[in-house]
Write a protein that holds these residues in place. Structure first.
Motif, PDB file in Angstrom:
ATOM      1  N   ILE A 188       0.839  -1.211   0.000  1.00  0.00           N
ATOM      2  CA  ILE A 188       0.000   0.000   0.000  1.00  0.00           C
ATOM      3  C   ILE A 188       0.863   1.245   0.000  1.00  0.00           C
ATOM      4  N   GLN A 189       1.917   1.252   0.825  1.00  0.00           N
ATOM      5  CA  GLN A 189       2.793   2.418   0.919  1.00  0.00           C
ATOM      6  C   GLN A 189       3.532   2.669  -0.385  1.00  0.00           C
ATOM      7  N   LYS A 190       3.994   1.598  -1.038  1.00  0.00           N
ATOM      8  CA  LYS A 190       4.712   1.764  -2.303  1.00  0.00           C
ATOM      9  C   LYS A 190       3.822   2.330  -3.399  1.00  0.00           C
ATOM     10  N   ARG A 191       2.538   2.049  -3.324  1.00  0.00           N
ATOM     11  CA  ARG A 191       1.606   2.559  -4.337  1.00  0.00           C
ATOM     12  C   ARG A 191       1.048   3.926  -3.962  1.00  0.00           C
ATOM     13  N   GLY A 192       1.588   4.522  -2.903  1.00  0.00           N
ATOM     14  CA  GLY A 192       1.164   5.853  -2.501  1.00  0.00           C
ATOM     15  C   GLY A 192      -0.166   5.881  -1.784  1.00  0.00           C
ATOM     16  N   GLY A 193      -0.528   4.785  -1.120  1.00  0.00           N
ATOM     17  CA  GLY A 193      -1.806   4.725  -0.424  1.00  0.00           C
ATOM     18  C   GLY A 193      -1.645   4.747   1.078  1.00  0.00           C
ATOM     19  N   PHE A 194      -2.756   5.012   1.757  1.00  0.00           N
ATOM     20  CA  PHE A 194      -2.759   5.013   3.215  1.00  0.00           C
ATOM     21  C   PHE A 194      -4.194   4.827   3.702  1.00  0.00           C
ATOM     22  N   ILE A 195      -4.318   4.296   4.916  1.00  0.00           N
ATOM     23  CA  ILE A 195      -5.619   4.189   5.560  1.00  0.00           C
ATOM     24  C   ILE A 195      -5.890   5.513   6.263  1.00  0.00           C
ATOM     25  N   PRO A 196      -7.035   6.155   6.015  1.00  0.00           N
ATOM     26  CA  PRO A 196      -7.324   7.453   6.644  1.00  0.00           C
ATOM     27  C   PRO A 196      -7.179   7.406   8.162  1.00  0.00           C
ATOM     28  N   GLY A 197      -6.380   8.326   8.688  1.00  0.00           N
ATOM     29  CA  GLY A 197      -6.158   8.410  10.121  1.00  0.00           C
ATOM     30  C   GLY A 197      -5.079   7.487  10.643  1.00  0.00           C
ATOM     31  N   VAL A 198      -4.416   6.730   9.758  1.00  0.00           N
ATOM     32  CA  VAL A 198      -3.374   5.780  10.171  1.00  0.00           C
ATOM     33  C   VAL A 198      -2.120   6.039   9.345  1.00  0.00           C
ATOM     34  N   ARG A 199      -0.984   6.093  10.008  1.00  0.00           N
ATOM     35  CA  ARG A 199       0.263   6.334   9.294  1.00  0.00           C
ATOM     36  C   ARG A 199       0.648   5.104   8.466  1.00  0.00           C
ATOM     37  N   PRO A 200       1.200   5.308   7.278  1.00  0.00           N
ATOM     38  CA  PRO A 200       1.648   4.173   6.444  1.00  0.00           C
ATOM     39  C   PRO A 200       2.768   3.402   7.135  1.00  0.00           C
ATOM     40  N   GLY A 201       2.921   2.156   6.729  1.00  0.00           N
ATOM     41  CA  GLY A 201       4.005   1.337   7.265  1.00  0.00           C
ATOM     42  C   GLY A 201       3.569   0.489   8.437  1.00  0.00           C
ATOM     43  N   ALA A 202       4.317   0.616   9.555  1.00  0.00           N
ATOM     44  CA  ALA A 202       4.115  -0.266  10.710  1.00  0.00           C
ATOM     45  C   ALA A 202       2.725  -0.123  11.320  1.00  0.00           C
ATOM     46  N   GLN A 203       2.216   1.121  11.445  1.00  0.00           N
ATOM     47  CA  GLN A 203       0.897   1.309  12.046  1.00  0.00           C
ATOM     48  C   GLN A 203      -0.210   0.706  11.179  1.00  0.00           C
ATOM     49  N   THR A 204      -0.048   0.796   9.874  1.00  0.00           N
ATOM     50  CA  THR A 204      -1.021   0.165   8.965  1.00  0.00           C
ATOM     51  C   THR A 204      -1.018  -1.350   9.137  1.00  0.00           C
ATOM     52  N   ALA A 205       0.182  -1.929   9.271  1.00  0.00           N
ATOM     53  CA  ALA A 205       0.287  -3.380   9.471  1.00  0.00           C
ATOM     54  C   ALA A 205      -0.382  -3.800  10.780  1.00  0.00           C
ATOM     55  N   VAL A 206      -0.208  -2.994  11.843  1.00  0.00           N
ATOM     56  CA  VAL A 206      -0.837  -3.303  13.131  1.00  0.00           C
ATOM     57  C   VAL A 206      -2.355  -3.267  13.015  1.00  0.00           C
ATOM     58  N   LEU A 207      -2.880  -2.267  12.313  1.00  0.00           N
ATOM     59  CA  LEU A 207      -4.334  -2.165  12.144  1.00  0.00           C
ATOM     60  C   LEU A 207      -4.880  -3.357  11.347  1.00  0.00           C
ATOM     61  N   LEU A 208      -4.197  -3.719  10.269  1.00  0.00           N
ATOM     62  CA  LEU A 208      -4.635  -4.859   9.466  1.00  0.00           C
ATOM     63  C   LEU A 208      -4.597  -6.149  10.288  1.00  0.00           C
ATOM     64  N   LYS A 209      -3.565  -6.307  11.118  1.00  0.00           N
ATOM     65  CA  LYS A 209      -3.443  -7.503  11.947  1.00  0.00           C
ATOM     66  C   LYS A 209      -4.566  -7.578  12.976  1.00  0.00           C
ATOM     67  N   LYS A 210      -4.908  -6.434  13.602  1.00  0.00           N
ATOM     68  CA  LYS A 210      -5.998  -6.415  14.575  1.00  0.00           C
ATOM     69  C   LYS A 210      -7.336  -6.721  13.913  1.00  0.00           C
ATOM     70  N   THR A 211      -7.551  -6.139  12.753  1.00  0.00           N
ATOM     71  CA  THR A 211      -8.807  -6.397  12.028  1.00  0.00           C
ATOM     72  C   THR A 211      -8.934  -7.865  11.662  1.00  0.00           C
ATOM     73  N   SER A 212      -7.838  -8.431  11.161  1.00  0.00           N
ATOM     74  CA  SER A 212      -7.843  -9.845  10.793  1.00  0.00           C
ATOM     75  C   SER A 212      -8.081 -10.728  12.012  1.00  0.00           C
ATOM     76  N   SER A 213      -7.487 -10.368  13.149  1.00  0.00           N
ATOM     77  CA  SER A 213      -7.635 -11.165  14.367  1.00  0.00           C
ATOM     78  C   SER A 213      -9.083 -11.174  14.846  1.00  0.00           C
ATOM     79  N   ARG A 214      -9.743 -10.013  14.795  1.00  0.00           N
ATOM     80  CA  ARG A 214     -11.152  -9.961  15.206  1.00  0.00           C
ATOM     81  C   ARG A 214     -12.027 -10.799  14.277  1.00  0.00           C
ATOM     82  N   LEU A 215     -11.782 -10.698  12.993  1.00  0.00           N
ATOM     83  CA  LEU A 215     -12.559 -11.490  12.043  1.00  0.00           C
ATOM     84  C   LEU A 215     -12.295 -12.981  12.220  1.00  0.00           C
ATOM     85  N   ASN A 216     -11.050 -13.341  12.553  1.00  0.00           N
ATOM     86  CA  ASN A 216     -10.711 -14.745  12.766  1.00  0.00           C
ATOM     87  C   ASN A 216     -11.507 -15.349  13.913  1.00  0.00           C
TER      88      ASN A 216
END
Length: 427
Positions: free
Chosen positions: A337-365
């Protein structure tokens, strides 16, 4: 509906693919009725019917579309190939060379598929011996199988060859047919057993029929739930920076509620049926009589206890987390996402985005794993609290998930090819 079928028939390429798929699936069903040479298939089929398909073996055969009740040359189904695929996929996380190969696109995936085919051969050979050994030990008193060396090698070769032919059929179906060939073979293996189950239930008397009607109602409710569950996903919003004037381009990443598919149930079944398989090997040893009795009482697939149901439920959830932790890689997605110039609104690209994706995936799991576990144990509850046995259930929870997934994927592929056909006519 009639108009839709007409459109399918008018598309020459799609018509050929559908007919080719039907032809190969018919070939598979013919192979499923070819018994292993040198055995008495009638006596073995009668023996398996009285023993409920020998618990663990019956469950494995149902999951993989095998033909154990007919003692056919394809009784292993596609289980060696599926097991090899899972092992190779897990190895891509352990071994850096395989991980790098998996990132090389189509060419890398082609190489990984080659490794999977190679690994499936020894697995098929070992599984064939395991199946024959378990069947032989269970039916040793009747003398239905000869396990003496080297007499057992020939049946092993027949069964291994049958599994390899099925793997080849699956690959050809995927390439030249409609849908995923492996899934289609498993689907046909499950559906083909339904008429036999209905006949057994109708012959069982009024008590069996009443329980059967209740199971039909519950199965229809499960069918609706599984359809909704299969398509359920969470959209994570993504904004891509616009190089020109104006606001950025809006997008999203779908994270499925069921990210692991059928893999957790396959893992859980393999693990929870292992004590039953072990008990069959130990039942002739007097010193292990206590262990065998404990397994027969609390870990018996044919008569599931509360301990068995609870353990199965927890194993499905645990393997859901385990498999998704291996297959879902939030760091790589965040980096992409970061390489393509994207970001999640309100979340910094990189490590914080990965943490958010991991938490979302964990809840869905959590919810996805619980749903998978509920669907898996509902048929077992019928075998515990009604007069229906596992051999008389029309379809297991895992089988229902497979059937729904295959049908929905097949419809998607057919609609996509029809759309491409209509586009070519306009061009």
């Amino acid at each position: 509906m009639f108009t839709y079928l007409q459109q399918l028939w008018r598309s020459e390429d799609l018509r050929k693919r559908i007919l080719f798929t039907i032809g190969l699936l018919i070939l598979y069903r013919v192979m499923a009725h070819i018994p292993v040479p040198g055995t008495d298939p009638v006596a073995l089929k009668s023996f398996l019917a009285t023993r409920g398909n020998i618990g663990a073996l019956g469950v494995c055969a149902a999951l993989t579309g095998g033909s154990l009740p007919n003692f056919s040359v394809v009784m292993l189904g596609l289980s060696p190939y599926i097991n090899a695929s899972i092992i190779v996929q897990l190895c891509t996380v352990i071994f850096p060379k395989l991980e790098a190969l998996s990132k090389e696109g189509a060419q890398g995936q082609k190489e990984i598929n080659r490794y999977t085919r190679y690994l499936s051969l020894p697995l098929a050979f070992m599984q064939s011996y395991g199946f024959l050994l378990l069947l032989g030990r269970s039916s040793a008193a009747a003398g239905l199988l000869d396990l003496s060396f080297p007499g057992v090698l020939l049946p092993m070769l027949y069964v291994t060859t049958g599994s390899r032919i099925l793997m080849w059929l699956g690959e050809v179906l995927t390439e030249k047919g409609v849908g995923n060939g492996t899934s289609m073979i498993i689907f046909v293996g499950i559906v083909a057993g339904i008429p036999g189950h209905i006949g057994a239930i109708l012959a069982g008397g009024d008590t069996q029929i009443q329980a059967f009607y209740l199971f039909i109602v519950v199965s229809l409710a499960m069918l609706v739930a599984v359809v909704l569950f299969t398509d359920a996903h969470r959209l994570v919003p993504i904004t891509y920076a616009n190089q020109g004037a104006g606001r950025g381009v809006q997008g999203s990443i779908p994270i499925r509620l069921n990210q692991a598919g059928m893999i957790p149930i396959i893992f859980a079944v393999s693990l929870i049926t292992f004590p039953g398989i072990l008990a069959q090997f130990l039942q002739t040893a007097p010193r292990f009589k206590g262990v065998v009795n404990f397994i027969a009482t609390y870990l018996n697939a044919q008569s599931p206890s509360v301990v068995y149901l609870a353990l199965y439920f927890l194993l499905v959830i645990a393997f859901t987390y385990f498999y998704v932790s291996v297959s879902f890689k939030p760091e790589e997605i965040a980096d992409s996402i970061q390489k393509r110039g994207g970001f999640i609104p309100g979340v910094r690209p990189g490590a914080q985005t990965a943490v958010l994706l991991k938490k979302t995936s964990s809840r869905l799991n959590l919810w996805g794993g619980i749903f998978l576990a509920i669907i898996a144990i509902i048929p077992l509850l019928f075998t515990r609290y009604t007069t229906l046995t596992s051999a008389e259930l029309l379809i297991s929870g895992s089988g229902l998930i497979i059937v729904v997934g295959v049908v929905m994927e097949l419809i998607r592929q057919i609609n996509a090819q029809m759309l491409a056909h209509d586009y070519e006519k306009l061009v």
